[in-house]
Design an enzyme around this catalytic site. Structure first.
Site, short mmCIF file in Angstrom:
data_model
loop_
_atom_site.label_atom_id
_atom_site.label_comp_id
_atom_site.label_asym_id
_atom_site.label_seq_id
_atom_site.Cartn_x
_atom_site.Cartn_y
_atom_site.Cartn_z
N ARG A 151 80.76 30.45 16.76
CA ARG A 151 81.99 30.60 15.96
C ARG A 151 82.80 29.32 16.03
NH1 ARG A 151 86.36 32.67 18.17
NH2 ARG A 151 85.30 34.36 19.24
N ASP B 100 92.67 22.77 -5.01
CA ASP B 100 91.45 23.57 -5.10
C ASP B 100 90.53 22.87 -6.10
OD1 ASP B 100 89.44 25.41 -5.76
OD2 ASP B 100 90.73 27.12 -5.33
N LYS C 243 80.26 28.12 -5.28
CA LYS C 243 80.09 27.65 -6.65
C LYS C 243 79.18 26.41 -6.68
CE LYS C 243 83.03 30.97 -7.70
NZ LYS C 243 83.56 31.50 -6.46
N TYR D 157 93.45 31.03 -9.54
CA TYR D 157 92.39 32.02 -9.37
C TYR D 157 93.02 33.31 -8.83
CZ TYR D 157 88.70 34.44 -6.83
OH TYR D 157 87.88 35.41 -6.33
#
Ligand code: PLP
Length: 403
Positions: free
Chosen positions: A58, A183, A208, A111
């Site tokens: 992690r 972004d 994406k 978004y």
């Protein structure tokens, strides 16, 4: 750029060669050309007070680190934090940069997931959130007036492809002592490098273009200062939103072909836009590559290509959209974007459904609006498919602007 490879040989290469060759030839155990994937959750200590570079996946993982280094280099960043999703990347930015009493300015047409998170955290954290049109000609002036601690920019915006002036907005927010996060999901570093344009940090949904094959949910934040990278990494570990090894492995594989995929996306997008512009069932096309687009000149200045996301409004509103999508063969009706396959989405009922109708209206989302993510299939097939769909819209009859 010059660095030494694992054999100690000086290597001069561009950031794109670096992306293709990241980790290549580094395996000492077997000489594997492609770097192995490290799935282990934990790493052995050599002794009680002798820990290695990694202890627990992690907090740190070799496969994820390799990807982070490649992404940082592509963005020209001090470092990168790879997260389990784009929303995870946005979350750590807000944790690091938002706080009670601070002011955040964000786009009114961000978004939908970003909008939902900003709204939801406002009530928990107690920041002052202002949603404004960051594509307006006076946007930098508005930012100067509002003097935010954090300015959030999405350019091109989703789904209307509005263009915001990154250098002007960076100047405005820095003048007020705040920070700028961009972004860059719609562009990837192949088309836009916001850090070089003045941003403090860049967020991407790696789901994406970075991965590009629609088989990974992941995200990344890159930042210009090592201190901010450290703070973001601290939050990613603390919240438990760091990216998984297998996802990082796949994203690294996708990243190696980003530049050539993007070139194919751009060529196909140009063919699709041409077809849409001459069809009478299309009322409006939103694409920054069009000279008629209000952000065209700005996009030409700050982007290296106009992208492969195209939005357009069909005649007959939602009925027109239903007719268009009904028989499409090469565009899947599905959310997301940036994969090699072409997708079509109806933002108001799909990607932006979290926004109430009145907020959608302010953001300019009309019932007849569709967004396509143009893939890398054969351009002629894509154009023929869209033309057949638009003929179905036309068959509904009635008025259309271009008829
Ligand atoms: N930012 C933008 C512009 C997006 O389009 C998306 C997802 O569609 C996200 C962030 C969130 O990314 P993810 O779905 O990987 O969490």
């Amino acid at each position: 750029m010059i660095e030494r490879d694992t054999r100690g040989i000086d290597v001069e290469r561009s950031r794109w060669t670096a992306a293709v060759r990241a980790g290549i030839d580094t395996d000492r155990a077997h000489g594997a050309v492609v770097p192995p994937i490290y799935l282990s959750t934990n790493y052995r200590f050599a002794g009680l007070d002798t820990r290695g570079e990694f202890d627990y996946s992690r907090s740190g993982n070799p496969t994820r680190s390799l990807l982070a280094d490649a992404l940082a280099e592509l963005d020209g960043a001090a470092g990168a934090v790879v997260t389990a999703s784009g929303m995870g990347a946005i979350t750590i930015c807000l944790m690091a940069m938002a706080g009670p009493g601070l002011r955040i300015v964000a786009p009114h047409d961000a978004y939908g997931g970003t909008w939902r998170l900003l709204e939801a955290l406002r009530d928990k954290v107690g920041y002052d959130l202002r949603l404004i049109d960051l594509t307006a000609p006076d946007a930098a002036g508005r930012v100067r007036e509002l003097a935010p601690d954090l300015l959030w920019v999405e350019t091109p915006s989703n789904p209307l492809l509005g263009i915001s002036d990154i250098p002007a907005l960076a100047g405005a927010v820095h003048g007020a002592g705040g920070r700028l996060v961009v972004d860059n999901t719609f562009c990837s570093p192949a088309l836009q490098r916001p850090l070089a344009l003045g941003a403090d940090a860049v967020v991407q949904s790696s789901t994406k273009y970075l991965n590009g094959h629609s088989d990974v949910i992941a995200g990344v934040v890159t930042a210009g200062s090592a201190e901010l990278v450290e703070e973001l990494a601290w939050w990613a570990n603390c919240l438990g939103v760091t990216g998984g090894a297998f996802d990082s492995y796949l994203t690294m594989r996708g990243l190696r072909t980003l530049r050539v995929r993007m070139a194919a996306h751009l060529a196909n997008a140009a063919a699709v836009v041409d077809a849409l512009m001459t069809h009478s069932a299309v009322e409006r096309v939103h694409y920054p590559g069009l000279a008629s687009h209000p952000g065209h000149e700005l996009a030409a200045r700050q982007m290296d290509g106009f992208g492969a996301i195209v939005s357009f409004e069909v005649a007959h509103g939602e009925k027109g959209v239903a007719a268009l999508v009904a028989g499409l063969k090469h565009f899947s009706l599905a959310e997301s974007l940036g994969g090699v396959e072409s997708l079509i989405v109806h933002p108001s009922s799909m990607t932006h459904a979290a926004m109430p109708p009145e907020v959608q209206k302010v953001a300019g989302l009309t019932p007849g609006l569709v967004r396509v993510s143009v893939g890398i299939e054969d351009a002629d097939d894509l154009v023929a498919d869209l033309r057949a769909g638009l003929a179905r819209v036309q068959a509904l009859g009635g008025n259309s602007i271009r008829a």
